[in-house]
Design a protein around this motif. Structure first.
Motif, short mmCIF file in Angstrom:
data_model
loop_
_atom_site.label_atom_id
_atom_site.label_comp_id
_atom_site.label_asym_id
_atom_site.label_seq_id
_atom_site.Cartn_x
_atom_site.Cartn_y
_atom_site.Cartn_z
N PHE A 13 1.75 -5.86 4.52
CA PHE A 13 2.37 -4.68 3.92
C PHE A 13 3.74 -4.99 3.34
N ARG A 15 4.50 -7.72 1.80
CA ARG A 15 4.25 -8.31 0.47
C ARG A 15 3.85 -7.23 -0.54
N LEU A 16 3.14 -6.21 -0.09
CA LEU A 16 2.74 -5.14 -1.00
C LEU A 16 3.92 -4.27 -1.44
N SER A 17 4.88 -4.12 -0.54
CA SER A 17 5.98 -3.18 -0.80
C SER A 17 6.86 -3.59 -1.97
N ARG A 19 5.85 -4.54 -4.84
CA ARG A 19 5.16 -4.36 -6.13
C ARG A 19 5.16 -2.88 -6.53
N LEU A 22 -0.16 -1.26 -7.93
CA LEU A 22 -1.18 -2.15 -7.39
C LEU A 22 -2.45 -2.07 -8.23
N ASP A 26 -4.90 -6.77 -6.44
CA ASP A 26 -3.92 -6.69 -5.35
C ASP A 26 -4.56 -6.06 -4.11
N ILE A 27 -5.34 -5.00 -4.33
CA ILE A 27 -5.97 -4.30 -3.22
C ILE A 27 -6.99 -5.20 -2.53
N ALA A 30 -5.17 -7.71 -0.44
CA ALA A 30 -4.59 -7.11 0.77
C ALA A 30 -5.67 -6.84 1.81
N ALA A 71 1.91 1.03 -2.36
CA ALA A 71 1.89 0.21 -1.15
C ALA A 71 1.88 1.08 0.10
#
Length: 507
Positions: A13, A15-17, A19, A22, A26-27, A30, A71
């Motif tokens: 999470f 790493r997702l934050s 961006r 998404l 990306d999904i 993850a 995210a």
């Protein structure tokens, strides 16, 4: 519990934050990492496949792709999936019969902690639910099994059925039922025999007892450290016994948590309690929302407050409140707070309930702030005279050397403790000058900006208290002394605001 899973998911999470938007790639990336994290946590493969399929379906909609904080939405989707996997929004407590006595049958393998769990459950029913409880051991095979339950009964002040040598388990069950009815007990807990492995004789005996007793609840006690073996054990018992729920023991020693995450999905049975320690008080009601919040690093402040309320010494809290109102905070009061912290599960137990602490693990480890350091602090204070505890200014070099020798520590540790006390005392005086700030300020304590932000994204209830829970907590908090300082100035324990620049991790 769930330590490894929490660490892996936090990395995903984080790493997702970073961006803004998404895409599907990306999904997919993850969710692939989430899948690996669940498998590493020893979650059953069919459960993981089902979880990822549902999460992907929810995560590929227009609302996620175009949301302002996609995210956060993915975190919320994982949270909802964990809640569903663990048993849904509502915690399932014990169901007691309308006409007493309610019969609770405890089943499980030998070594799973069944007898200790029976005593923990009896204590909870006695203290929390105000029930009159009788315990009876039906384990005629394991040496001293009956004596163990009798000893635990004396310890927690709960009645146990007198031991009659030579009786079979079925005869003991009949005698226990008669005694419970004649003596007006609300609850009868029957502790059945276990084996080291599953066998037909044990299953047949348990099934016969269940037919005679007609239990309101039949709980399987399983050792969470056995991972997927615990899941297989639950399935085998459920085929022969009308199980109504599960109790997972040694949850404090299971860093992966795969058994808990798989149990509900594989067996269809609710997890009703978690045993998290050897002490007879260490039995927690299982709540999927709170557990999911802890897995995602959001802590469990509600459970923290409940522990504080349950373990509080009312008389001491009132006496402390009077002193605090005058801006007084001596070392005796600090020692009381350290003792309170140990009763509530120690540093590790409390840290697991505080939001965001997972990301500070390295800093906490490097600081040396742990249960051993708390024990040393209590030993240092215990080596002081009463006058020294009440007036720390008396502590000059020679006295510090004497105290350090008595506690078995260096003088530097004595100085660190005194510095920490001064900072807490200064904070308390600051609060007094500003009119005070008690525990009743629930908004500040139960806030958690990240959690509130995620709640607004919709799609389910987050693990923060609703109106009814908030009212119950406020009632409990009224007895907490109205602002007693927390141990070491930890957030969320109702302690004084820390002074500017204060860092509890600095030596």
């Amino acid at each position: 519990m769930f330590e490894g899973l929490t660490e892996r998911l936090s990395g995903v999470f984080d790493r997702l934050s970073g961006r803004g938007v998404l895409g599907e790639k990306d999904i997919d990336e993850a969710l692939r990492e989430v899948r690996v994290a669940l498998l590493e946590a020893d979650v059953a493969l069919p459960v993981v496949k089902d979880f990822i399929a549902k999460a992907k379906e929810s995560a590929t909609g227009e609302a996620v792709i175009r949301s302002i904080r996609p995210a956060d939405q993915v975190v919320k989707i994982v949270y909802d999936g964990l809640v569903e996997m663990l048993g849904g929004e509502e915690a399932e407590g014990l169901k007691l019969a309308l006409n007493p006595p309610s019969i609770i049958l405890m089943a499980g393998l030998q070594g799973s902690g069944k007898t200790t769990t029976a005593a923990k459950l009896a204590l909870r029913l006695t203290r929390t639910d105000r029930k009159k409880v009788l315990m009876a051991s039906l384990d005629t095979r394991r040496p001293a099994a009956m004596e163990q339950l009798a000893t635990l009964g004396k310890q927690i002040e709960v009645d146990t059925l007198p031991i009659v040598a030579g009786q079979s388990a079925v005869d003991i069950a009949r005698r226990a039922l008669q005694a419970a009815k004649l003596s007006g007990y609300d609850v009868l807990i029957l502790d059945t025999a276990g084996r080291t492995t599953l066998d037909e004789q044990m299953m047949a005996e348990a099934a016969q007892i269940a037919q005679i007793a007609v239990p309101t609840e039949t709980l399987l006690v399983a050792d969470s450290l056995t991972g997927q073996d615990a899941v297989r054990t639950a399935k085998a018992f459920h085929e022969r016994l009308p199980l109504t729920g599960l109790v997972l023991t040694r949850a404090d020693g299971d860093g992966r948590g795969g058994a808990a995450l798989s149990m509900r999905a594989v067996t269809g049975l609710p997890i009703k309690f978690l045993g998290a320690g050897e002490k007879v008080e260490a039995l927690d009601v299982f709540d999927a929302r709170r557990v999911a919040g802890r897995i995602l690093g959001q802590g469990d402040v509600v459970a923290l407050v409940e522990k504080a309320a349950a373990d509080l010494d009312q008389a001491k809290a009132e006496a402390m409140a009077k002193k605090l109102a005058k801006g007084q905070f001596d070392l005796e009061m600090m020692a009381d707070q350290l003792a309170q912290m140990e009763r509530m599960g120690g540093m590790e137990g409390l840290m697991g309930m505080l939001p965001g602490v997972q990301k500070m693990k390295k800093q906490i480890a490097e600081s040396g702030l742990n249960d051993k350091s708390i024990g040393r602090q209590r030993a240092i204070i215990g080596s002081m005279t009463k006058a020294e505890r009440r007036k720390p200014d008396l502590l000059q070099a020679s006295r510090k050397r004497r105290i350090a020798a008595g506690a078995g520590v260096d003088v530097a540790e004595v100085n660190r403790l005194l510095k920490q006390h001064r900072q807490m005392a200064d904070a308390m005086k600051m609060m007094t000058r500003n009119g005070g700030a008690g525990l009743a300020k629930m908004a500040g304590m139960l806030g958690g900006g990240g959690m509130n932000r995620l709640k607004n994204l919709g799609g389910g209830k987050m693990p923060e208290p609703d109106a009814k829970e908030l009212e119950q907590l406020q009632q409990k908090l009224q007895g907490l002394g109205g602002g007693a300082p927390n141990p070491g100035g930890l957030p969320g324990l109702g302690g004084p605001a820390l002074p500017p620049g204060f860092n509890p991790f600095k030596k």
